[in-house]
Write a protein that holds these residues in place. Sequence first.
Motif, PDB file in Angstrom:
ATOM      1  N   SER A 128     -59.118   1.554  36.333  1.00  0.00           N
ATOM      2  CA  SER A 128     -58.094   1.990  35.378  1.00  0.00           C
ATOM      3  C   SER A 128     -57.093   2.923  36.057  1.00  0.00           C
ATOM      4  N   ASP A 129     -55.968   3.138  35.389  1.00  0.00           N
ATOM      5  CA  ASP A 129     -54.924   3.995  35.971  1.00  0.00           C
ATOM      6  C   ASP A 129     -55.345   5.462  35.985  1.00  0.00           C
ATOM      7  N   LYS A 130     -55.908   5.926  34.877  1.00  0.00           N
ATOM      8  CA  LYS A 130     -56.362   7.310  34.784  1.00  0.00           C
ATOM      9  C   LYS A 130     -57.873   7.328  34.956  1.00  0.00           C
ATOM     10  N   LYS A 131     -58.314   7.804  36.123  1.00  0.00           N
ATOM     11  CA  LYS A 131     -59.737   7.741  36.450  1.00  0.00           C
ATOM     12  C   LYS A 131     -60.414   9.076  36.137  1.00  0.00           C
ATOM     13  N   GLU A 132     -60.987   9.127  34.955  1.00  0.00           N
ATOM     14  CA  GLU A 132     -61.636  10.372  34.546  1.00  0.00           C
ATOM     15  C   GLU A 132     -62.796  10.073  33.587  1.00  0.00           C
ATOM     16  N   ILE A 133     -63.924  10.741  33.838  1.00  0.00           N
ATOM     17  CA  ILE A 133     -65.120  10.594  33.010  1.00  0.00           C
ATOM     18  C   ILE A 133     -65.576  11.987  32.586  1.00  0.00           C
ATOM     19  N   ASN A 134     -66.010  12.110  31.340  1.00  0.00           N
ATOM     20  CA  ASN A 134     -66.530  13.377  30.829  1.00  0.00           C
ATOM     21  C   ASN A 134     -67.933  13.166  30.279  1.00  0.00           C
ATOM     22  N   ILE A 135     -68.852  14.053  30.657  1.00  0.00           N
ATOM     23  CA  ILE A 135     -70.196  14.004  30.095  1.00  0.00           C
ATOM     24  C   ILE A 135     -70.556  15.384  29.566  1.00  0.00           C
ATOM     25  N   LYS A 136     -71.083  15.390  28.335  1.00  0.00           N
ATOM     26  CA  LYS A 136     -71.513  16.638  27.706  1.00  0.00           C
ATOM     27  C   LYS A 136     -72.944  16.474  27.211  1.00  0.00           C
ATOM     28  N   ILE A 137     -73.752  17.505  27.453  1.00  0.00           N
ATOM     29  CA  ILE A 137     -75.108  17.553  26.897  1.00  0.00           C
ATOM     30  C   ILE A 137     -75.243  18.888  26.175  1.00  0.00           C
ATOM     31  N   TYR A 138     -75.445  18.831  24.882  1.00  0.00           N
ATOM     32  CA  TYR A 138     -75.552  20.068  24.103  1.00  0.00           C
ATOM     33  C   TYR A 138     -76.508  19.835  22.935  1.00  0.00           C
ATOM     34  N   LYS A 139     -76.855  20.901  22.254  1.00  0.00           N
ATOM     35  CA  LYS A 139     -77.819  20.802  21.166  1.00  0.00           C
ATOM     36  C   LYS A 139     -77.191  21.252  19.862  1.00  0.00           C
ATOM     37  N   TYR A 140     -77.300  20.372  18.840  1.00  0.00           N
ATOM     38  CA  TYR A 140     -76.881  20.697  17.478  1.00  0.00           C
ATOM     39  C   TYR A 140     -77.877  20.011  16.553  1.00  0.00           C
ATOM     40  N   GLU A 141     -78.925  20.730  16.223  1.00  0.00           N
ATOM     41  CA  GLU A 141     -80.097  20.199  15.517  1.00  0.00           C
ATOM     42  C   GLU A 141     -80.901  19.283  16.443  1.00  0.00           C
ATOM     43  N   ASN A 163     -61.916   6.657  30.356  1.00  0.00           N
ATOM     44  CA  ASN A 163     -60.718   5.854  30.106  1.00  0.00           C
ATOM     45  C   ASN A 163     -61.080   4.381  30.171  1.00  0.00           C
ATOM     46  N   ILE A 164     -60.374   3.584  29.401  1.00  0.00           N
ATOM     47  CA  ILE A 164     -60.599   2.143  29.378  1.00  0.00           C
ATOM     48  C   ILE A 164     -59.273   1.411  29.422  1.00  0.00           C
ATOM     49  N   GLU A 165     -59.365   0.134  29.728  1.00  0.00           N
ATOM     50  CA  GLU A 165     -58.191  -0.725  29.660  1.00  0.00           C
ATOM     51  C   GLU A 165     -58.214  -1.426  28.307  1.00  0.00           C
ATOM     52  N   PRO A 166     -57.329  -1.058  27.381  1.00  0.00           N
ATOM     53  CA  PRO A 166     -57.368  -1.573  26.002  1.00  0.00           C
ATOM     54  C   PRO A 166     -57.404  -3.086  25.906  1.00  0.00           C
ATOM     55  N   GLU A 167     -56.693  -3.781  26.811  1.00  0.00           N
ATOM     56  CA  GLU A 167     -56.645  -5.242  26.722  1.00  0.00           C
ATOM     57  C   GLU A 167     -58.009  -5.867  27.013  1.00  0.00           C
ATOM     58  N   LYS A 168     -58.844  -5.162  27.791  1.00  0.00           N
ATOM     59  CA  LYS A 168     -60.177  -5.701  28.085  1.00  0.00           C
ATOM     60  C   LYS A 168     -61.147  -5.423  26.941  1.00  0.00           C
ATOM     61  N   ILE A 169     -61.059  -4.244  26.384  1.00  0.00           N
ATOM     62  CA  ILE A 169     -61.979  -3.870  25.330  1.00  0.00           C
ATOM     63  C   ILE A 169     -61.679  -4.590  24.029  1.00  0.00           C
ATOM     64  N   SER A 170     -60.454  -5.047  23.847  1.00  0.00           N
ATOM     65  CA  SER A 170     -60.065  -5.680  22.585  1.00  0.00           C
ATOM     66  C   SER A 170     -60.764  -7.017  22.362  1.00  0.00           C
ATOM     67  N   ASN A 171     -61.264  -7.620  23.445  1.00  0.00           N
ATOM     68  CA  ASN A 171     -61.924  -8.916  23.310  1.00  0.00           C
ATOM     69  C   ASN A 171     -63.363  -8.796  22.809  1.00  0.00           C
ATOM     70  N   PHE A 172     -63.870  -7.571  22.717  1.00  0.00           N
ATOM     71  CA  PHE A 172     -65.261  -7.374  22.351  1.00  0.00           C
ATOM     72  C   PHE A 172     -65.370  -6.373  21.209  1.00  0.00           C
ATOM     73  N   ASP A 173     -66.402  -6.535  20.453  1.00  0.00           N
ATOM     74  CA  ASP A 173     -66.737  -5.561  19.425  1.00  0.00           C
ATOM     75  C   ASP A 173     -67.581  -4.481  20.095  1.00  0.00           C
ATOM     76  N   VAL A 174     -67.134  -3.215  20.006  1.00  0.00           N
ATOM     77  CA  VAL A 174     -67.854  -2.147  20.694  1.00  0.00           C
ATOM     78  C   VAL A 174     -69.303  -2.049  20.235  1.00  0.00           C
ATOM     79  N   GLU A 175     -69.598  -2.484  18.994  1.00  0.00           N
ATOM     80  CA  GLU A 175     -70.974  -2.450  18.509  1.00  0.00           C
ATOM     81  C   GLU A 175     -71.865  -3.419  19.284  1.00  0.00           C
ATOM     82  N   ASP A 176     -71.243  -4.396  19.948  1.00  0.00           N
ATOM     83  CA  ASP A 176     -72.018  -5.364  20.729  1.00  0.00           C
ATOM     84  C   ASP A 176     -72.491  -4.792  22.061  1.00  0.00           C
ATOM     85  N   PHE A 177     -71.942  -3.646  22.475  1.00  0.00           N
ATOM     86  CA  PHE A 177     -72.263  -3.091  23.778  1.00  0.00           C
ATOM     87  C   PHE A 177     -73.761  -2.923  23.994  1.00  0.00           C
ATOM     88  N   PHE A 178     -74.488  -2.561  22.930  1.00  0.00           N
ATOM     89  CA  PHE A 178     -75.897  -2.241  23.067  1.00  0.00           C
ATOM     90  C   PHE A 178     -76.807  -3.415  22.742  1.00  0.00           C
TER      91      PHE A 178
END
Length: 415
Positions: A334-347, A356-371
């Motif tokens: 992707s053009d903007k190469k950045e990843i963020n990871i957070k680990i925290y506790k709330y209950e 970052n993602i390329e919208p044209e690639k992700i649009s072909n899939f339902d994000v719920e199908d990822f898992f």
Amino acid sequence: MDILMIFIEMMLVVLLYNTLFNKSNNKNLFRYSAVIAICSILFYNFKSINGILIYLILLLFEIFAIAFIDKKDNNLVLIEIVICVVVTFILQNISVTIVYLITRKTKELVFLHMGLFVVSIVSIMIFSKSYIKKKSLDFEDDIRDNLLISNIFLNIFMFFMILKVIYDSGKFSNLIVIEIILLIFINIFLNISFYRTLHKNILKDKSIEVKNAYNPLLDDIIENIRANEHEYKNHMNMLYSIIFVAKDIPELKERASKYLGELDHKNILNSILEIESTIVKSILYSKLVECEQFGIKLNYSINSNIEDSCLDDSEITIILSNLLNNAIEATKNSDKKEINIKIYKYERILIEVSNNIEPEKISNFDVEDFFKKGFSSKGKGRGYGLYNVRKIVKKYKGDIRIKVEGENLAIVLSI
């Protein structure tokens, strides 16, 4: 009237299958009805030859037809339909038993049995539909991954076939039939108890297997971290020495600043050394090295020790490695190469990975199908990493949320 009752009985099995394993998808109900109508007519016309044999043949025909309609694996549909048949057999026998205990009659009250049976099946379907939706369950995944469940239900199915032969023969008294039903229920209970014990042992063995596979890698990374940590301290001691010697000499101070800048740029251990969890520290180190190769900026905020959660070391490794692997794969081109990871506790412990993602690639899939098992945008033979993450989250009754905002995709796990 008989053919109608046969149709209703068979159709209820398929409707239960559709509720439990197809998430109440109604698009194929007409095709199901056509298949069941054909099976009902054939069974009615040929049951006099050999009722059980004809029933089994038509059941196999029904299974293959439904597998074809749903475009699913024959063996998977076989297990799912058998489970539904077993459930209906159990409900039928419960209704027969209840009616017998109240009236001391069985075959004479067929319509009453059928009424109780229909009410019980419809009640289960209504409850299951709302429960599955509320809990985001996928029974099909559970069946696909547990061969022991399949074996147990196939055995129970055969027990009920034997019972049906005994019941239809009319050579045994109602009391003996009831006793046989009770023995079958006891057998079902023992089967389930045995399965639970065996399943726990299998999960324990798998956990040990995963640990044995990951531990050498983690040990190597941890040793590398310790070596680099020692090297980093040496660099810092050198820097302090330069500053101490420099005093009022501008050239040495400038050299020290330059040295510190280069050190900050090259040494990726500057802040992860303070992370409490050795596992998290090790995984982040390996992913920081990988991200550096692709020019990806990996930001992290670790505000809770994940080792205090219900997860064991192997599960922490699977979750973090797969989430970060997926993020790196999606970000490296992707053009903007950045990843963020957070680990925290709330209950509960929350793990959030965004990239970052390329919208044209992700649009072909339902994000719920990822898992879902086997889902991947990278071709066949891939797509098991996030599925394994989902299994772990599901094991601890956690939650997965996926957010897509513009060119940013975030996956949040609550465990």
